[in-house]
Design an enzyme around this catalytic site. Structure first.
Site, PDB file in Angstrom:
ATOM      1  N   GLU A 198      71.347  75.876  65.673  1.00 35.62           N
ATOM      2  CA  GLU A 198      70.246  76.678  66.227  1.00 35.62           C
ATOM      3  C   GLU A 198      69.358  75.737  67.031  1.00 35.62           C
ATOM      4  OE1 GLU A 198      68.978  80.473  64.629  1.00 35.62           O
ATOM      5  OE2 GLU A 198      67.336  79.292  63.803  1.00 35.62           O
ATOM      6  N   TYR A 254      66.806  75.333  70.685  1.00 37.15           N
ATOM      7  CA  TYR A 254      65.958  76.165  71.552  1.00 37.15           C
ATOM      8  C   TYR A 254      65.293  75.322  72.615  1.00 37.15           C
ATOM      9  CZ  TYR A 254      63.158  74.655  67.456  1.00 37.15           C
ATOM     10  OH  TYR A 254      62.615  73.960  66.415  1.00 37.15           O
ATOM     11  N   TYR A 295      60.352  81.707  65.632  1.00 31.89           N
ATOM     12  CA  TYR A 295      60.092  80.448  64.915  1.00 31.89           C
ATOM     13  C   TYR A 295      60.955  80.411  63.656  1.00 31.89           C
ATOM     14  CZ  TYR A 295      56.377  79.818  68.220  1.00 31.89           C
ATOM     15  OH  TYR A 295      55.702  79.662  69.399  1.00 31.89           O
ATOM     16  N   SER A 296      61.612  79.268  63.422  1.00 39.10           N
ATOM     17  CA  SER A 296      62.416  79.105  62.207  1.00 39.10           C
ATOM     18  C   SER A 296      61.479  79.083  60.999  1.00 39.10           C
ATOM     19  CB  SER A 296      63.174  77.775  62.221  1.00 39.10           C
ATOM     20  OG  SER A 296      63.872  77.610  63.414  1.00 39.10           O
TER      21      SER A 296
HETATM   22  P1  FAD Z   1      55.413  79.544  76.772  1.00 41.86           P
HETATM   23  O1  FAD Z   1      54.022  79.838  77.163  1.00 41.86           O
HETATM   24  O2  FAD Z   1      56.345  80.693  76.559  1.00 41.86           O
HETATM   25  O3  FAD Z   1      56.029  78.525  77.777  1.00 41.86           O
HETATM   26  C1  FAD Z   1      57.391  78.247  77.752  1.00 41.86           C
HETATM   27  C2  FAD Z   1      57.843  78.146  79.173  1.00 41.86           C
HETATM   28  O4  FAD Z   1      57.175  77.060  79.798  1.00 41.86           O
HETATM   29  C3  FAD Z   1      59.312  77.829  79.313  1.00 41.86           C
HETATM   30  O5  FAD Z   1      60.086  79.005  79.261  1.00 41.86           O
HETATM   31  C4  FAD Z   1      59.379  77.144  80.642  1.00 41.86           C
HETATM   32  O6  FAD Z   1      59.445  78.105  81.662  1.00 41.86           O
HETATM   33  C5  FAD Z   1      58.026  76.455  80.735  1.00 41.86           C
HETATM   34  N1  FAD Z   1      58.143  75.030  80.423  1.00 41.86           N
HETATM   35  C6  FAD Z   1      58.328  74.487  79.200  1.00 41.86           C
HETATM   36  N2  FAD Z   1      58.352  73.144  79.288  1.00 41.86           N
HETATM   37  C7  FAD Z   1      58.177  72.851  80.600  1.00 41.86           C
HETATM   38  C8  FAD Z   1      58.107  71.650  81.319  1.00 41.86           C
HETATM   39  N3  FAD Z   1      58.226  70.463  80.696  1.00 41.86           N
HETATM   40  N4  FAD Z   1      57.924  71.708  82.656  1.00 41.86           N
HETATM   41  C9  FAD Z   1      57.799  72.906  83.291  1.00 41.86           C
HETATM   42  N5  FAD Z   1      57.842  74.072  82.643  1.00 41.86           N
HETATM   43  C10 FAD Z   1      58.040  74.044  81.322  1.00 41.86           C
HETATM   44  N6  FAD Z   1      59.330  76.246  68.113  1.00 41.86           N
HETATM   45  C11 FAD Z   1      58.655  75.543  67.175  1.00 41.86           C
HETATM   46  O7  FAD Z   1      57.644  74.894  67.471  1.00 41.86           O
HETATM   47  N7  FAD Z   1      59.061  75.557  65.859  1.00 41.86           N
HETATM   48  C12 FAD Z   1      60.151  76.249  65.444  1.00 41.86           C
HETATM   49  O8  FAD Z   1      60.494  76.233  64.252  1.00 41.86           O
HETATM   50  C13 FAD Z   1      60.865  76.999  66.426  1.00 41.86           C
HETATM   51  N8  FAD Z   1      61.943  77.719  66.060  1.00 41.86           N
HETATM   52  C14 FAD Z   1      62.631  78.419  67.007  1.00 41.86           C
HETATM   53  C15 FAD Z   1      63.755  79.160  66.602  1.00 41.86           C
HETATM   54  C16 FAD Z   1      64.479  79.865  67.531  1.00 41.86           C
HETATM   55  C17 FAD Z   1      65.696  80.660  67.064  1.00 41.86           C
HETATM   56  C18 FAD Z   1      64.075  79.859  68.883  1.00 41.86           C
HETATM   57  C19 FAD Z   1      64.855  80.647  69.914  1.00 41.86           C
HETATM   58  C20 FAD Z   1      62.962  79.161  69.289  1.00 41.86           C
HETATM   59  C21 FAD Z   1      62.218  78.432  68.362  1.00 41.86           C
HETATM   60  N9  FAD Z   1      61.075  77.711  68.722  1.00 41.86           N
HETATM   61  C22 FAD Z   1      60.405  76.979  67.774  1.00 41.86           C
HETATM   62  C23 FAD Z   1      60.550  77.738  70.114  1.00 41.86           C
HETATM   63  C24 FAD Z   1      59.499  78.864  70.266  1.00 41.86           C
HETATM   64  O9  FAD Z   1      60.132  80.124  70.158  1.00 41.86           O
HETATM   65  C25 FAD Z   1      58.761  78.852  71.600  1.00 41.86           C
HETATM   66  O10 FAD Z   1      59.715  78.861  72.619  1.00 41.86           O
HETATM   67  C26 FAD Z   1      57.843  77.663  71.796  1.00 41.86           C
HETATM   68  O11 FAD Z   1      56.847  77.630  70.791  1.00 41.86           O
HETATM   69  C27 FAD Z   1      57.140  77.760  73.154  1.00 41.86           C
HETATM   70  O12 FAD Z   1      56.500  78.998  73.245  1.00 41.86           O
HETATM   71  P2  FAD Z   1      55.082  79.114  73.978  1.00 41.86           P
HETATM   72  O13 FAD Z   1      54.702  80.552  73.976  1.00 41.86           O
HETATM   73  O14 FAD Z   1      54.114  78.161  73.405  1.00 41.86           O
HETATM   74  O15 FAD Z   1      55.428  78.634  75.444  1.00 41.86           O
END
Ligand code: FAD
Length: 390
Positions: free
Chosen positions: A388, A390, A168-169
């Site tokens: 950046e 994601y 997360y940023s």
């Molecule tokens: P997960 O449970 O990990 O689910 C994600 C997975 O769900 C995906 O990989 C994909 O397989 C699947 N998926 C997603 N959308 C769909 C769809 N529409 N249909 C079908 N499958 C789908 N997030 C923020 O909110 N704020 C930030 O500031 C932020 N900064 C970031 C900075 C960087 C450098 C990076 C790399 C990412 C950043 N993110 C940010 C994104 C964050 O890291 C997560 O990826 C995001 O919160 C989702 O994680 P999760 O565990 O909730 O989802």
């Protein structure tokens, strides 16, 4: 923090006492310390303190008796402060090597305590976006603007293994939202999508949006050197953000314009032009809007704020207004700014924003007889094009 600098100049030999907490090694970190240095070393000392996570409580100018010679630094300060630069260093760029990375790794993460978690959205917004703050005061986790941290959500995955970290940023400045250090804030959108007729909630984003103050969270990092803000107070900073891509921009803008930040950073009194171009689906989805309106009112010469509200505004072709439409609309001004070597461009948000921006920049460059596919790598090489997504 109190700051009293009197009318010192770099050549008058006056000494400054910096009152600092949480700085040094071992027991030193626990005690309040007073470090006295000549003006020529003050900026370097403050940078060192900030990078090591210390909290500056006050900076006091020492009176120098008329006619006295410039003094050598006190022994204690001399031990901590880096050697003075050969000439008074006005804005020596912060070296990337000085930026903290991976202070905490997944095998031995920092355990942060949640101090706040509130919605950033107004009535009628789409989805869920929260501002979440963690207390870091018990450890050595510190960071600078533009970096990210990792969060390891509680629980296990489908295979019974601990969840992996998500990045997360960081949305706060190095001093945190209270400007006293020892905290970090994030701007998190809950991932939600439909699959086979049911709603799937993202693991970590839901964990964070639901978290209660007092909860303990595993944190890693900090990581990232792509989105660092130039130390030049006269730089121009163009920021292209969609949704939570606002997080690093919020940190930059606080560092530039928030009164408590400006008081804390005598070495960074931003005088350049900051232009935020922000994309959201609806007005209630605008993030940190009140703060940005305040900066506009207080710094009209330095801050410009352009919104692309896709479901409410129309682009010139009658379609939805996206951030790339704003880039096209202001292409001339954006390219005039980019021609200035002091200009940096930052892009942050969902990966899907990149092709649109690229297309808009290609067309805008072509209108000025420039080739964007040649220009972009040059800007990147000059460390002026920062992405950046994601
Ligand atoms: P997960 O449970 O990990 O689910 C994600 C997975 O769900 C995906 O990989 C994909 O397989 C699947 N998926 C997603 N959308 C769909 C769809 N529409 N249909 C079908 N499958 C789908 N997030 C923020 O909110 N704020 C930030 O500031 C932020 N900064 C970031 C900075 C960087 C450098 C990076 C790399 C990412 C950043 N993110 C940010 C994104 C964050 O890291 C997560 O990826 C995001 O919160 C989702 O994680 P999760 O565990 O909730 O989802």
């Amino acid at each position: 923090m109190r700051v009293s600098t009197g009318k010192a100049t770099q050549s008058d030999g006056r000494m400054f006492t910096v009152v600092v907490e949480g700085f040094g090694v071992g027991l030193q970190r626990r005690a309040e310390r007073r470090l006295t240095v000549p003006f020529s070393q003050l900026q370097r000392l403050m940078q060192t303190i900030a990078l090591q996570g210390g909290r500056i409580r006050a900076i006091n100018a020492e009176e120098v008796p008329a006619g006295s010679e410039p003094q050598a630094p006190s022994t204690e300060a001399a031990a901590d402060a880096p050697a003075a630069p050969p000439t008074p260093a006005r804005k020596a760029p912060v070296s990337h090597a000085d930026v903290p990375v991976n202070l905490y790794k997944p095998k031995d993460p920092f355990i942060g305590t949640v101090t706040g978690n509130y919605s950033l959205l107004a009535e009628g917004a789409i989805g869920r976006v929260n501002h979440i703050t963690f207390d870091l005061s018990e450890g050595n986790l510190h960071y600078v603007e533009g970096q990210s941290i990792g969060i390891i959500p509680d629980g296990t995955d489908a295979n019974g293994k601990p969840h992996k970290l998500r990045l997360y940023s960081i949305a706060s400045t190095r001093h945190g939202d209270n400007c006293e250090g020892g905290t970090v804030s994030l701007c998190v959108r809950q991932l939600q999508y439909e699959k086979d007729g049911s709603t799937i909630n993202g693991v970590c984003s839901t964990f964070l949006c639901d978290i209660e103050p007092g909860a303990k969270v595993k944190i890693t990092g900090p990581v990232g050197k792509e989105m660092l803000l130039p130390p030049d107070e006269d730089a121009n900073v163009i920021m292209l953000a969609t949704g939570t891509g606002i997080a690093p921009m919020r940190a930059y803008l606080r560092r530039m314009f928030e009164p408590s930040e400006r008081a804390k950073n005598p070495e960074y009194q931003f005088r350049g032009k900051a232009w935020l171009i922000m994309g959201v689906p609806k007005t209630p989805n605008l993030l940190y809007e009140d703060d940005f309106q305040r900066y506009l009112a207080e710094y009209p010469e330095n801050f410009r704020y352009t919104k692309a509200i896709s479901r409410e505004q129309q682009n010139p072709s009658g379609g939805r207004m996206y951030i790339q439409d704003r880039v096209t609309e202001h292409a001339d001004e954006i390219f005039s700014l980019i021609e200035d070597p002091k200009t940096h461009v930052y892009m942050c948000g969902l990966r899907g924003m990149e092709p649109g921006i690229d297309e808009a920049m290609t067309a805008a460059a072509a209108a000025k007889d420039l080739n964007w596919s040649e220009l972009r790598p040059q800007l990147k090489k000059a460390d002026r094009w920062h992405v950046e997504t994601y």
